[in-house]
Design an enzyme around this catalytic site. Structure first.
Site, PDB file in Angstrom:
ATOM      1  N   ASP A 167       0.824  -1.201   0.000  1.00  9.70           N
ATOM      2  CA  ASP A 167       0.000   0.000   0.000  1.00  9.70           C
ATOM      3  C   ASP A 167       0.866   1.263   0.000  1.00  9.70           C
ATOM      4  O   ASP A 167       1.946   1.290   0.600  1.00  9.70           O
ATOM      5  CB  ASP A 167      -0.885  -0.014   1.250  1.00  9.70           C
ATOM      6  CG  ASP A 167      -1.844   1.161   1.286  1.00  9.70           C
ATOM      7  OD1 ASP A 167      -2.716   1.230   0.409  1.00  9.70           O
ATOM      8  OD2 ASP A 167      -1.710   2.025   2.188  1.00  9.70           O
ATOM      9  N   GLU A 175       1.270  -0.467  -4.897  1.00 12.70           N
ATOM     10  CA  GLU A 175       0.326   0.566  -5.285  1.00 12.70           C
ATOM     11  C   GLU A 175       1.087   1.881  -5.383  1.00 12.70           C
ATOM     12  O   GLU A 175       1.212   2.611  -4.403  1.00 12.70           O
ATOM     13  CB  GLU A 175      -0.799   0.680  -4.249  1.00 12.70           C
ATOM     14  CG  GLU A 175      -1.825   1.728  -4.603  1.00 12.70           C
ATOM     15  CD  GLU A 175      -2.367   2.500  -3.410  1.00 12.70           C
ATOM     16  OE1 GLU A 175      -3.419   3.123  -3.554  1.00 12.70           O
ATOM     17  OE2 GLU A 175      -1.742   2.503  -2.333  1.00 12.70           O
TER      18      GLU A 175
END
Ligand code: CA
Length: 495
Positions: free
Chosen positions: A235, A265
């Site tokens: 993340d 990400e």
């Protein structure tokens, strides 16, 4: 060997009360049957908002729904036993569990501490006030409910680079914590939006603190001993120094397994930025193809006006295909979420055909597109909205078609602004397919499949066309598509 096909097994509004881990266990075999090979699960550890946390507000990485913390033992998705059962069910069906890892920040500290901060210009994080401020900040994490089990590490103000809330004086903003690390500067090797995008939210983790760095490596090893780990989804990578993930992923591959699948990400549509990042992390990661998602969004909004010959322009899958995880929507882009740029439902079959049936890219299918989703939330204008995301009816067939027919060399027919398609030529042992789609009116593409496929009957695997198509003596035929639709033509005798 099945072609890698990811399923994102959640959306922002997945049902709470421990239902998701049960659902994973229930649906695992069905997903494997369609052809999914990997399941990306939401963050499994305790978030600051406890049973209501989607998982991106990391509180305690070692609490997988096991300790009475933040209001309940279980997370939104269930307790630790249910999480373990879900992972086992996936593995038993041959699906690899991919785990979501949120290391950029922590939230929900247990105690306040006296800190020294400098106020930061939120629009340009490189600009800080000269003068330091004494204040209180929520930076001490002792995890009283866990009582030192698995790790005795206490996080304090030395473990964070910034906060967005202080007391005495009470203010919100962006504040650089003055501690032993970084001489007042943010972490480098982060995205340069807002000058330096190290700070995102909560208490921002200070990776230059060696003790923090070692604790996060230890956590990764510990986690892989608790449940099966086939990979990670990292993340907020653009807020975390690239050198850290280069080291951390290398360490995980050395200790857990060399074949770990890791996708970061790094939410950015610019190819120069992404390719620079890939260099910094020694190309050890995959990245989500944000630019392609934006193309899909734009095309779905423009209807027949979008030039389909340009659908892959500027995308990661067209420039660095081996590092592209392609997607249509996710938990951040769905309606009412932070990066909302939802792809309109009519276009989703076309978009999914473009990521599932082509040679390039590793596709990721979104939960709400396979099963549908209904929810309501407050939008930016402050009013309540009800959202219904329909299940995309042909999606299971498209995933099946990927495993059965997306074989062999690819020949493109991107010649018309509306009606485009491509041929997968098949191999000696596996059949191919002819994919034709239109974002405008119905149309067709003339395809030369070669003498070997002369006088061969094709049917539309998706069932959008009830007619059959037969190639002539030379192996040539016109393959049709309806308007605003896609057809996947496969040999009748291959079924
Ligand atoms: Ca950061």
């Amino acid at each position: 060997m099945s072609k890698r096909t990811l399923f994102q097994f959640f959306h922002w509004y997945s049902l709470g009360d421990g239902r998701l881990w049960k659902e994973v266990a229930e649906k695992a075999s069905g997903l494997a049957g369609i052809g999914f090979t990997d399941a990306w699960l939401p963050p499994a550890y305790k978030g600051a908002s406890g049973p209501h946390s989607v998982g991106y507000d990391t509180y305690d990485l070692f609490d997988l729904g096991e300790f009475e913390q933040k209001g309940r033992k279980a997370t939104k998705y269930g307790d630790r036993a249910a999480f373990e059962a879900a992972c086992r069910a996936l593995v038993d069906c041959g699906i690899r569990p991919i785990h979501d890892v949120v290391l950029n920040h922590k939230m929900g500290a247990d105690e306040k501490e006296h800190v020294v901060v400098r106020r930061v210009n939120p629009e340009d994080r490189t600009q800080m006030e000269e003068e330091s401020v004494d204040a209180l900040a929520y930076t001490r994490f002792t995890f009283p409910g866990r009582e030192g089990k698995y790790s005795q590490f206490i996080w304090d103000k030395q473990c964070f680079s910034g906060v967005d809330l202080i007391e005495e004086p009470s203010e919100t903003g962006v504040y650089r914590l003055m501690n032993e690390y970084g001489e007042g500067q943010w972490n480098d090797e982060v995205d340069d939006e807002l000058g330096n995008f190290d700070y995102l939210m909560g208490a921002d983790v200070e990776f230059r603190n060696k003790a923090v760095y070692e604790e996060l490596k230890y956590w990764g090893r510990w986690f892989s001993e608790q449940v099966p780990v086939a990979g990670f989804r990292l993340d907020a990578a653009k807020h975390i120094p690239a050198w850290f993930f280069k080291d951390w992923v290398g360490h995980m591959r050395d200790t857990i397994g060399t074949d770990l699948f890791v996708v970061a990400e790094y939410w950015h549509p610019d190819m120069t930025t992404l390719s620079n990042y890939l260099e910094l992390v020694d190309k050890q990661l995959m990245l989500f193809d944000v630019a392609l998602h934006h193309r899909f969004h734009d095309a779905s909004k423009a209807g027949g006006d979008f030039d389909m010959r340009k659908i892959f322009d500027g995308s990661l899958v067209s420039s660095i295909p081996d590092h592209a995880v392609t997607l249509v929507d996710n938990h951040d882009t769905q309606p009412l979420q932070s990066l909302e740029a939802t792809v309109e439902p009519w276009f989703k079959p076309l978009a999914y055909a473009l990521i599932l049936l082509r040679e390039q890219g590793t596709p990721c299918v979104f939960y709400a597109d396979l099963y549908g989703a209904e929810y309501s939330d407050i939008s930016e204008d402050g009013s309540q909205h009800k959202v219904e995301m329909p299940a995309i009816g042909c999606l299971p067939k498209l995933v099946e078609a990927r495993q059965r027919f997306a074989n062999g060399p690819q020949l493109d027919h991107f010649d018309d602004p509306s009606v485009v398609g491509f041929v997968r030529q098949g191999t000696e042992t596996e059949p191919g397919c002819v994919v034709v789609m239109s974002n405008g009116v119905a149309g067709q593409i003339s395809v030369d499949l070669g003498q070997d496929l002369s006088n061969t009957v094709y049917i539309d695997y998706l069932g959008h066309h009830s007619t059959e198509v037969a190639t002539d003596d030379q192996g040539i035929a016109c393959f049709p598509t309806n308007g605003g639709s896609v057809s996947v033509w496969v040999r009748r005798d291959a079924l």
